[in-house]
Write a protein that holds these residues in place. Structure first.
Motif, PDB file in Angstrom:
ATOM      1  N   GLN A 149      10.362 -29.862   9.714  1.00  0.00           N
ATOM      2  CA  GLN A 149      11.293 -29.082   8.898  1.00  0.00           C
ATOM      3  C   GLN A 149      10.662 -28.566   7.609  1.00  0.00           C
ATOM      4  OE1 GLN A 149      14.148 -28.322  10.459  1.00  0.00           O
ATOM      5  NE2 GLN A 149      13.126 -29.533  12.050  1.00  0.00           N
ATOM      6  N   ARG A 150       9.836 -29.376   6.965  1.00  0.00           N
ATOM      7  CA  ARG A 150       9.253 -28.928   5.690  1.00  0.00           C
ATOM      8  C   ARG A 150       8.143 -27.903   5.897  1.00  0.00           C
ATOM      9  NH1 ARG A 150      10.225 -34.667   4.319  1.00  0.00           N
ATOM     10  NH2 ARG A 150      11.967 -34.680   2.819  1.00  0.00           N
ATOM     11  N   LEU A 151       7.290 -28.125   6.909  1.00  0.00           N
ATOM     12  CA  LEU A 151       6.173 -27.201   7.101  1.00  0.00           C
ATOM     13  C   LEU A 151       6.670 -25.798   7.430  1.00  0.00           C
ATOM     14  CD1 LEU A 151       3.082 -26.919   7.212  1.00  0.00           C
ATOM     15  CD2 LEU A 151       3.240 -27.312   9.677  1.00  0.00           C
ATOM     16  N   ILE A 152       7.667 -25.691   8.288  1.00  0.00           N
ATOM     17  CA  ILE A 152       8.135 -24.381   8.716  1.00  0.00           C
ATOM     18  C   ILE A 152       8.872 -23.652   7.604  1.00  0.00           C
ATOM     19  CG2 ILE A 152      10.448 -24.868   9.662  1.00  0.00           C
ATOM     20  CD1 ILE A 152       9.300 -23.463  12.288  1.00  0.00           C
ATOM     21  N   ARG A 153       9.255 -24.377   6.555  1.00  0.00           N
ATOM     22  CA  ARG A 153       9.880 -23.757   5.379  1.00  0.00           C
ATOM     23  C   ARG A 153       8.848 -23.363   4.317  1.00  0.00           C
ATOM     24  NH1 ARG A 153      13.809 -26.715   7.749  1.00  0.00           N
ATOM     25  NH2 ARG A 153      16.011 -26.295   7.256  1.00  0.00           N
ATOM     26  N   GLU A 154       7.610 -23.850   4.458  1.00  0.00           N
ATOM     27  CA  GLU A 154       6.586 -23.589   3.441  1.00  0.00           C
ATOM     28  C   GLU A 154       5.617 -22.482   3.820  1.00  0.00           C
ATOM     29  OE1 GLU A 154       4.537 -26.278   1.148  1.00  0.00           O
ATOM     30  OE2 GLU A 154       6.282 -27.493   0.650  1.00  0.00           O
ATOM     31  N   ILE A 155       5.347 -22.331   5.114  1.00  0.00           N
ATOM     32  CA  ILE A 155       4.375 -21.327   5.544  1.00  0.00           C
ATOM     33  C   ILE A 155       5.009 -20.478   6.641  1.00  0.00           C
ATOM     34  CG2 ILE A 155       2.441 -22.817   4.927  1.00  0.00           C
ATOM     35  CD1 ILE A 155       1.990 -23.366   7.893  1.00  0.00           C
ATOM     36  N   ALA A 156       4.312 -19.436   7.044  1.00  0.00           N
ATOM     37  CA  ALA A 156       4.823 -18.573   8.106  1.00  0.00           C
ATOM     38  C   ALA A 156       5.166 -19.415   9.341  1.00  0.00           C
ATOM     39  CB  ALA A 156       3.784 -17.517   8.466  1.00  0.00           C
ATOM     40  N   PRO A 157       6.369 -19.258   9.896  1.00  0.00           N
ATOM     41  CA  PRO A 157       6.768 -20.095  11.034  1.00  0.00           C
ATOM     42  C   PRO A 157       5.790 -20.058  12.202  1.00  0.00           C
ATOM     43  CG  PRO A 157       8.688 -18.984  10.140  1.00  0.00           C
ATOM     44  CD  PRO A 157       7.490 -18.421   9.418  1.00  0.00           C
ATOM     45  N   CYS A 158       5.165 -18.900  12.463  1.00  0.00           N
ATOM     46  CA  CYS A 158       4.223 -18.846  13.588  1.00  0.00           C
ATOM     47  C   CYS A 158       3.007 -19.725  13.330  1.00  0.00           C
ATOM     48  CB  CYS A 158       3.811 -17.398  13.880  1.00  0.00           C
ATOM     49  SG  CYS A 158       2.977 -16.558  12.517  1.00  0.00           S
ATOM     50  N   ARG A 159       2.550 -19.798  12.064  1.00  0.00           N
ATOM     51  CA  ARG A 159       1.400 -20.658  11.747  1.00  0.00           C
ATOM     52  C   ARG A 159       1.813 -22.124  11.788  1.00  0.00           C
ATOM     53  NH1 ARG A 159      -2.623 -21.150  12.168  1.00  0.00           N
ATOM     54  NH2 ARG A 159      -3.901 -21.233  10.297  1.00  0.00           N
ATOM     55  N   ALA A 160       3.034 -22.423  11.322  1.00  0.00           N
ATOM     56  CA  ALA A 160       3.511 -23.800  11.391  1.00  0.00           C
ATOM     57  C   ALA A 160       3.587 -24.269  12.841  1.00  0.00           C
ATOM     58  CB  ALA A 160       4.879 -23.911  10.725  1.00  0.00           C
ATOM     59  N   ARG A 161       4.099 -23.406  13.715  1.00  0.00           N
ATOM     60  CA  ARG A 161       4.186 -23.767  15.134  1.00  0.00           C
ATOM     61  C   ARG A 161       2.796 -23.979  15.730  1.00  0.00           C
ATOM     62  NH1 ARG A 161       8.044 -19.381  15.010  1.00  0.00           N
ATOM     63  NH2 ARG A 161      10.169 -20.230  14.956  1.00  0.00           N
ATOM     64  N   GLU A 162       1.860 -23.111  15.389  1.00  0.00           N
ATOM     65  CA  GLU A 162       0.503 -23.249  15.913  1.00  0.00           C
ATOM     66  C   GLU A 162      -0.109 -24.587  15.522  1.00  0.00           C
ATOM     67  OE1 GLU A 162      -3.833 -20.921  15.885  1.00  0.00           O
ATOM     68  OE2 GLU A 162      -2.206 -20.239  14.590  1.00  0.00           O
ATOM     69  N   LEU A 163       0.052 -24.965  14.250  1.00  0.00           N
ATOM     70  CA  LEU A 163      -0.510 -26.235  13.795  1.00  0.00           C
ATOM     71  C   LEU A 163       0.116 -27.416  14.529  1.00  0.00           C
ATOM     72  CD1 LEU A 163      -0.749 -25.627   9.946  1.00  0.00           C
ATOM     73  CD2 LEU A 163      -2.654 -25.821  11.558  1.00  0.00           C
ATOM     74  N   MET A 164       1.430 -27.352  14.766  1.00  0.00           N
ATOM     75  CA  MET A 164       2.103 -28.466  15.437  1.00  0.00           C
ATOM     76  C   MET A 164       1.874 -28.450  16.943  1.00  0.00           C
ATOM     77  SD  MET A 164       5.631 -29.030  13.262  1.00  0.00           S
ATOM     78  CE  MET A 164       6.026 -27.325  12.827  1.00  0.00           C
ATOM     79  N   PHE A 165       1.800 -27.265  17.562  1.00  0.00           N
ATOM     80  CA  PHE A 165       1.594 -27.182  19.009  1.00  0.00           C
ATOM     81  C   PHE A 165       0.171 -27.592  19.408  1.00  0.00           C
ATOM     82  CE2 PHE A 165       4.912 -23.549  19.781  1.00  0.00           C
ATOM     83  CZ  PHE A 165       5.939 -24.403  19.403  1.00  0.00           C
TER      84      PHE A 165
END
Length: 262
Positions: A149-165
């Motif tokens: 929840q915090r990461l996707i609110r701090e950076i571009a959602p596509c980059r947050a998803r890439e880091l987590m995926f």
């Protein structure tokens, strides 16, 4: 505090330095470390002499290299949800909502729970050797201490998803480019730079910093028209403080302000 404590707590004037102290385990967070951290953080938070809190890790390799995998592997879902999961969310939310400014001095690996802890702090200084990431997917898990929840609110959602995926690690320089940290500092200069920044902030009014932090935190959860109205109300409250008038007088009289927190 004894060097074998899970959390080392040191008061340096108006700055509290909390060090996660499990270097042999790369400062991984288990239940005992989490509880020790909460106690140390609560003490710094409630100490009126402390104006800024710096969080770092012991040793040369890690800030916090994540959760303790042996501890996690031993857990089942409902017990984890009711015990450790609930505790880590409470503790990390306490860091995030603290009225005092917090600074992460990231001296090495900040993976999994380490990145999740970093996301709760106000300012982040990274050693040039630091590495960040949310690698839980590689263990058949995903971030469970606020990271989704915090990461996707701090950076571009596509980059947050890439880091987590992918679970990929990123360098300190990449983290700054993404907006996850303020700047990169040579490893040998990290704590000195963190303390300099903390002392600069500690010289400001603690009352105004508290109200500013609340305005930022609460406003971020509102739509813009409501957030602007909230800001207007809060700055009105600020102007009822002695520190606001002291700051203005000091500027007019060309002298340093003497803030008292009132």
């Amino acid at each position: 505090m004894a060097d074998d404590a899970l959390i080392l707590s040191e008061i340096r004037g108006p700055v509290a330095v909390l060090t996660v102290n499990r270097p042999a385990a790369l400062n991984a967070i288990d239940a005992a470390t989490l509880r020790a951290f909460e106690a140390a953080f609560a003490a710094a938070e409630s100490d009126p002499a402390v104006r800024v809190i710096v969080i770092t890790g012991a040793g040369e390799k890690a800030f916090v290299a994540g959760g303790d995998i042996r501890d996690l592997e031993s857990r089942q879902g409902l017990a984890h949800y009711q015990e450790f999961g609930e505790e880590i969310h409470r503790v990390f939310s306490r860091v995030e909502s603290c009225d005092k400014p917090t600074i992460a001095a990231v001296n090495g690996f900040a993976l999994g729970g380490g990145t999740e802890l970093l996301l709760c702090t106000d300012l982040r200084l990274l050693a040039d050797t630091a590495r960040l990431g949310l690698p839980e997917i590689n263990l058949g898990l995903f971030p469970g201490a606020g990271g989704t929840q915090r990461l996707i609110r701090e950076i571009a959602p596509c980059r947050a998803r890439e880091l987590m995926f992918t679970g990929d690690h990123i360098t300190a320089q990449e983290a700054v480019a993404l907006g996850l940290a303020n700047r990169v500092v040579p490893r040998a200069e990290l704590m000195a730079e963190a303390l300099r920044l903390a002392e600069r902030i500690a010289a400001k009014s603690p009352l105004i910093l508290k109200l500013l932090k609340r305005t930022l935190r609460q406003g971020s959860q509102m739509a813009l028209p409501q957030a602007l109205a909230h800001e207007q109300a809060m700055i009105g409250l600020v102007l009822d403080s002695a520190d606001a008038h002291e700051g203005c007088r000091a500027f007019l009289e060309k002298r340093p302000a003497r803030f008292t927190g009132s």
